[in-house]
Design a protein around this motif. Structure first.
Motif, PDB file in Angstrom:
ATOM      1  N   ASP A  74       0.806  -1.218   0.000  1.00 52.27           N
ATOM      2  CA  ASP A  74       0.000   0.000   0.000  1.00 52.27           C
ATOM      3  C   ASP A  74       0.839   1.268   0.000  1.00 52.27           C
ATOM      4  O   ASP A  74       0.348   2.356   0.286  1.00 52.27           O
ATOM      5  CB  ASP A  74      -0.926   0.014   1.221  1.00 52.27           C
ATOM      6  CG  ASP A  74      -0.159  -0.038   2.537  1.00 52.27           C
ATOM      7  OD1 ASP A  74       1.062  -0.325   2.508  1.00 52.27           O
ATOM      8  OD2 ASP A  74      -0.774   0.210   3.595  1.00 52.27           O
ATOM      9  N   ILE A  75       2.111   1.169  -0.359  1.00 51.75           N
ATOM     10  CA  ILE A  75       2.998   2.322  -0.338  1.00 51.75           C
ATOM     11  C   ILE A  75       2.596   3.327  -1.416  1.00 51.75           C
ATOM     12  O   ILE A  75       2.109   2.952  -2.488  1.00 51.75           O
ATOM     13  CB  ILE A  75       4.455   1.834  -0.503  1.00 51.75           C
ATOM     14  CG1 ILE A  75       5.451   2.875   0.028  1.00 51.75           C
ATOM     15  CG2 ILE A  75       4.744   1.457  -1.939  1.00 51.75           C
ATOM     16  CD1 ILE A  75       6.868   2.316   0.149  1.00 51.75           C
ATOM     17  N   ASP A  76       2.771   4.622  -1.126  1.00 52.48           N
ATOM     18  CA  ASP A  76       2.434   5.667  -2.100  1.00 52.48           C
ATOM     19  C   ASP A  76       3.589   5.980  -3.045  1.00 52.48           C
ATOM     20  O   ASP A  76       3.383   6.333  -4.197  1.00 52.48           O
ATOM     21  CB  ASP A  76       2.042   6.964  -1.378  1.00 52.48           C
ATOM     22  CG  ASP A  76       0.718   6.862  -0.655  1.00 52.48           C
ATOM     23  OD1 ASP A  76      -0.190   6.187  -1.175  1.00 52.48           O
ATOM     24  OD2 ASP A  76       0.589   7.449   0.441  1.00 52.48           O
ATOM     25  N   GLY A  77       4.822   5.913  -2.533  1.00 53.90           N
ATOM     26  CA  GLY A  77       5.981   6.303  -3.321  1.00 53.90           C
ATOM     27  C   GLY A  77       6.377   5.263  -4.344  1.00 53.90           C
ATOM     28  O   GLY A  77       5.928   4.108  -4.316  1.00 53.90           O
ATOM     29  N   VAL A  78       7.249   5.678  -5.268  1.00 53.73           N
ATOM     30  CA  VAL A  78       7.805   4.774  -6.283  1.00 53.73           C
ATOM     31  C   VAL A  78       9.324   4.889  -6.255  1.00 53.73           C
ATOM     32  O   VAL A  78       9.889   5.913  -5.882  1.00 53.73           O
ATOM     33  CB  VAL A  78       7.277   5.097  -7.696  1.00 53.73           C
ATOM     34  CG1 VAL A  78       5.786   4.899  -7.776  1.00 53.73           C
ATOM     35  CG2 VAL A  78       7.657   6.519  -8.098  1.00 53.73           C
ATOM     36  N   THR A  79       9.996   3.843  -6.659  1.00 53.84           N
ATOM     37  CA  THR A  79      11.452   3.830  -6.690  1.00 53.84           C
ATOM     38  C   THR A  79      11.977   4.875  -7.678  1.00 53.84           C
ATOM     39  O   THR A  79      11.466   5.005  -8.800  1.00 53.84           O
ATOM     40  CB  THR A  79      11.966   2.445  -7.104  1.00 53.84           C
ATOM     41  OG1 THR A  79      11.464   1.479  -6.183  1.00 53.84           O
ATOM     42  CG2 THR A  79      13.485   2.398  -7.126  1.00 53.84           C
ATOM     43  N   ILE A  80      12.994   5.616  -7.269  1.00 50.63           N
ATOM     44  CA  ILE A  80      13.630   6.590  -8.160  1.00 50.63           C
ATOM     45  C   ILE A  80      14.671   5.833  -8.980  1.00 50.63           C
ATOM     46  O   ILE A  80      15.873   5.821  -8.673  1.00 50.63           O
ATOM     47  CB  ILE A  80      14.270   7.741  -7.355  1.00 50.63           C
ATOM     48  CG1 ILE A  80      13.281   8.317  -6.331  1.00 50.63           C
ATOM     49  CG2 ILE A  80      14.720   8.858  -8.309  1.00 50.63           C
ATOM     50  CD1 ILE A  80      13.878   9.349  -5.407  1.00 50.63           C
ATOM     51  N   GLU A  81      14.229   5.183 -10.011  1.00 53.39           N
ATOM     52  CA  GLU A  81      15.095   4.280 -10.780  1.00 53.39           C
ATOM     53  C   GLU A  81      16.233   5.028 -11.456  1.00 53.39           C
ATOM     54  O   GLU A  81      17.315   4.463 -11.676  1.00 53.39           O
ATOM     55  CB  GLU A  81      14.270   3.502 -11.794  1.00 53.39           C
ATOM     56  CG  GLU A  81      13.242   2.569 -11.164  1.00 53.39           C
ATOM     57  CD  GLU A  81      12.527   1.714 -12.191  1.00 53.39           C
ATOM     58  OE1 GLU A  81      12.996   1.668 -13.353  1.00 53.39           O
ATOM     59  OE2 GLU A  81      11.513   1.086 -11.841  1.00 53.39           O
ATOM     60  N   SER A  82      16.031   6.298 -11.778  1.00 51.38           N
ATOM     61  CA  SER A  82      17.048   7.042 -12.525  1.00 51.38           C
ATOM     62  C   SER A  82      18.337   7.242 -11.738  1.00 51.38           C
ATOM     63  O   SER A  82      19.388   7.507 -12.321  1.00 51.38           O
ATOM     64  CB  SER A  82      16.493   8.406 -12.935  1.00 51.38           C
ATOM     65  OG  SER A  82      16.163   9.180 -11.785  1.00 51.38           O
ATOM     66  N   VAL A  83      18.290   7.104 -10.408  1.00 56.23           N
ATOM     67  CA  VAL A  83      19.500   7.333  -9.612  1.00 56.23           C
ATOM     68  C   VAL A  83      20.234   6.036  -9.320  1.00 56.23           C
ATOM     69  O   VAL A  83      21.322   6.057  -8.728  1.00 56.23           O
ATOM     70  CB  VAL A  83      19.176   8.062  -8.290  1.00 56.23           C
ATOM     71  CG1 VAL A  83      18.456   9.365  -8.553  1.00 56.23           C
ATOM     72  CG2 VAL A  83      18.384   7.171  -7.332  1.00 56.23           C
ATOM     73  N   LEU A  84      19.672   4.902  -9.685  1.00 59.15           N
ATOM     74  CA  LEU A  84      20.274   3.614  -9.379  1.00 59.15           C
ATOM     75  C   LEU A  84      21.226   3.176 -10.493  1.00 59.15           C
ATOM     76  O   LEU A  84      21.003   3.451 -11.681  1.00 59.15           O
ATOM     77  CB  LEU A  84      19.195   2.560  -9.178  1.00 59.15           C
ATOM     78  CG  LEU A  84      18.214   2.815  -8.024  1.00 59.15           C
ATOM     79  CD1 LEU A  84      17.158   1.712  -7.975  1.00 59.15           C
ATOM     80  CD2 LEU A  84      18.943   2.934  -6.690  1.00 59.15           C
ATOM     81  N   ALA A  85      22.279   2.494 -10.086  1.00 61.42           N
ATOM     82  CA  ALA A  85      23.255   2.015 -11.074  1.00 61.42           C
ATOM     83  C   ALA A  85      22.664   0.926 -11.952  1.00 61.42           C
ATOM     84  O   ALA A  85      22.987   0.829 -13.132  1.00 61.42           O
ATOM     85  CB  ALA A  85      24.492   1.505 -10.345  1.00 61.42           C
TER      86      ALA A  85
END
Length: 622
Positions: free
Chosen positions: A596-607
């Motif tokens: 039920d989390i609202d946020g999403v992973t910031i994929e652009s900062v991940l290697a």
């Protein structure tokens, strides 16, 4: 150095830094540790919560859920069924209705270590070190007596009184000229905590000796003027009346032998056990780090009880302790997730912002350099914590340094209940002009919310629910029309029914029927006083964040991230809501976020792309 197969992440939370100030100090060499981290990793602008306050923003960061879902909507929370002026504290984890990342880590078999982090008390972690509200200048649940200043002579209500004699003989070199007793009031209404005092002459000047009893055999410490004691351990009653071992420090602010004059500062009397879990693990690290050093709020500075130097000393003691406890945990424990929080920069802005920002009506150019130098010092202190965590975590660790909200100038206080009373929406009691008469009140403001005194919802409600929509429209229009008599400027930036702020998660049951945000320079207060009042630099808060519009870049914060899991090209990112931090951390740890989390992973900062699925919601567009 030992290498670790699993991806680990250490987080330093810096409360309330200004993004523009921090960027300036990074380029100016004030924060070399963070500058180095920034150069080898990524930075992400973060949009804070509404309201942008410490508990609300850190709860959103640690759960990945907006306030309406995680249940933390302010320092104080209104609950339907309770009187509007009977709010509950919103700084404890047992009020959160969403899962924080340290708990998610443990549930997935990882080890999480949390040090003085907002909303972590009481909750489950491998080691949780006292987050019992002392992080925010609020009374810690494990504080036996508050910090304060005691003087002799000091009139009828003095905490220090004279006594006739001590037992035994003083140490060589001390010649007592006055004997006294210090009584510190219990935070919880129990018997005072008493110390015996002896003022003496010595070769180095006046000296004050502090003992458990009027007996030289129970001597705790002897201080010259301006000196701090080491932590001294004493017995004191906790909030339930049980006697526990506690610790505090003293500073001799002023000492004179002719005529006799004593002025002592004491830090909070804080329990040595019972606050951190598991206690055995805490005791191990207490032996390395020493007793907790906390309470860095500037209230004693504002009252004139202590000077700037003593306030800076308190913040330095707190920072040094955070460095020691962080290093002890990071070097000696099998951690996967580590989190530590510092509040001193937020307090520094509240003290100094109005003395630096020339927009303040009482700005003094002659003192601006002094204020700027002090602010630099606080940011430099914080960088020492960053350096300690980076060093102890090891080369293979992932590091995040981030804030919760920014800062803006608070030059004028606005008391909106004064406006409501003047327009007939609120009435004060005839026998007490500071108390609201709920039998004649239609609406009141608490922070930057307006609550209707709604029949059937509030115990004192008189507003017919059928009239609520019309009343809300009237009040929104009225708020938007309020102007500062000093310059004619409108003071309210936005005002609307709380449902309009659902995209910021500010529409939960604890928010007011109307939510409003103020223009730069203005902050709301609920206490009695004139409707408009200019603040005084150095003597009260002259910066703010909780009543401003969170999409204003001045209210945004930043996240810096570096390590094996993060991109190493310094690529910029567009602003992201603070709820995106939690799923990003969980992705680094290889954990699926709660459903039920609202946020999403910031994929652009991940290697590399995250090995776990992201939540389905979309990032906030700003």
């Amino acid at each position: 150095m030992k290498r670790h197969a699993r991806s680990r992440i250490a987080i330093v939370g810096i409360d309330g830094f200004s993004p523009s100030t921090l960027q300036h100090f990074l380029g100016d060499g004030v924060m070399p540790a963070l500058a180095s981290l920034a150069a080898r990793g990524v930075r992400v602008p973060l949009v804070s919560t509404l309201p942008a306050t410490t508990p609300v923003a850190w709860a959103a960061m640690s759960t990945g859920c907006y306030p309406a879902k995680n249940g933390i909507e302010g320092f104080l929370l209104h609950r339907p069924g309770r009187r509007l002026d009977d709010r509950i504290s919103g700084v404890y984890a047992d009020l959160m209705t969403a899962e924080p990342i340290w708990q998610t880590a443990c549930l997935n078999g990882l080890s999480s270590y949390v040090v003085k982090f907002p909303l972590s008390y009481p909750s489950a972690a491998t080691l949780r070190v006292d987050g019992a509200a002392g992080w925010g200048g609020l009374t810690c649940l494990h504080e036996a007596a508050a910090s304060g200043v005691s003087r002799w002579p000091d009139g009828e209500n003095a905490l220090i009184s004279a006594v006739e004699q001590w037992a035994g003989q003083p140490p060589a070199g001390l010649s007592p000229v006055w004997l006294g007793c210090l009584s510190l009031s219990s935070t919880w209404g129990h018997a005072p905590i008493r110390f015996a005092l002896a003022l003496s002459t010595s070769e180095d000047g006046p000296a004050v000796s502090i003992a458990n009893d009027p007996d030289w055999g129970s001597l705790l410490t002897t201080l010259l003027r301006g000196e701090w004691s080491d932590p001294v351990e004493i017995p004191a009653a906790d909030r339930r009346g049980k006697v526990r071992r506690c610790a505090l420090r003293f500073k001799a602010l002023a000492l004179e032998t002719d005529p006799v004059s004593v002025q002592l500062f004491n830090t909070p009397v804080h329990e040595l056990s019972g606050h951190s879990l598991p206690d055995s693990l805490w005791q191990k690290h207490r032996r390395a780090a020493g007793p907790i050093e906390e309470q860095t709020d500037p209230s004693l500075l504002f009252s004139g009880a202590i000077d700037v130097a003593t306030h800076v000393d308190r913040c330095q003691l707190n920072t040094d302790w955070l460095c020691r406890i962080s290093q002890s945990v990071l070097r000696d424990e099998p951690w996967d997730l580590f989190m530590v929080h510092t509040h001193i920069v937020d307090w520094a802005h509240h003290v100094l912002h109005g003395a630096i920002d020339s927009r303040h009506p009482r700005f003094e150019p002659d003192r601006a350099d002094q204020a700027d130098a002090l602010l630099r010092h606080f940011y430099a202190m914080t960088d020492r914590l960053v350096a300690s965590v980076i060093d102890a975590a090891g080369d293979d660790a992932n590091i995040i340094v981030m804030g919760d909200h920014g800062q803006d100038l608070h030059h004028t206080t606005v008391r909106f209940n004064h406006w409501l009373a003047g327009t007939g929406y609120l009435a004060f009691r005839d026998d007490d002009p500071t108390a609201i008469d709920w039998t004649r009140t239609l609406a009141c403001t608490l922070g930057n919310s307006v609550y209707l005194n709604l029949a059937g919802r509030e115990p004192t409600g008189i507003v017919d629910p059928g009239r609520a929509a019309v009343l809300i429209d009237e009040l929104c229009a009225g708020l938007l029309g309020i102007s500062d008599p000093r310059n004619g400027e409108r003071v309210v930036h936005v005002a609307a029914p709380r449902e309009h702020f659902a995209y910021l998660g500010a529409h939960g049951r604890g928010m007011g029927d109307i939510v409003f945000c103020l223009r730069s320079g203005y902050q709301a207060r609920n206490d009695p006083g004139p409707m408009f009042e200019i603040t005084t630099p150095w003597a009260e808060f002259t910066s703010g964040h909780d009543h401003f519009w969170p999409l204003d870049p001045r209210l945004q914060s930043l996240m810096f991230a570096a390590g094996p899991a993060f991109a190493a090209d310094g690529r910029p990112s567009r602003p992201r809501p603070i709820v995106d931090v939690a799923p990003t951390i969980l992705a680094v740890l290889g954990i699926a976020p709660p459903p039920d989390i609202d946020g999403v992973t910031i994929e652009s900062v991940l290697a590399d792309p995250p090995p776990v699925p992201a939540a389905p919601s979309q990032p906030l567009e700003v």
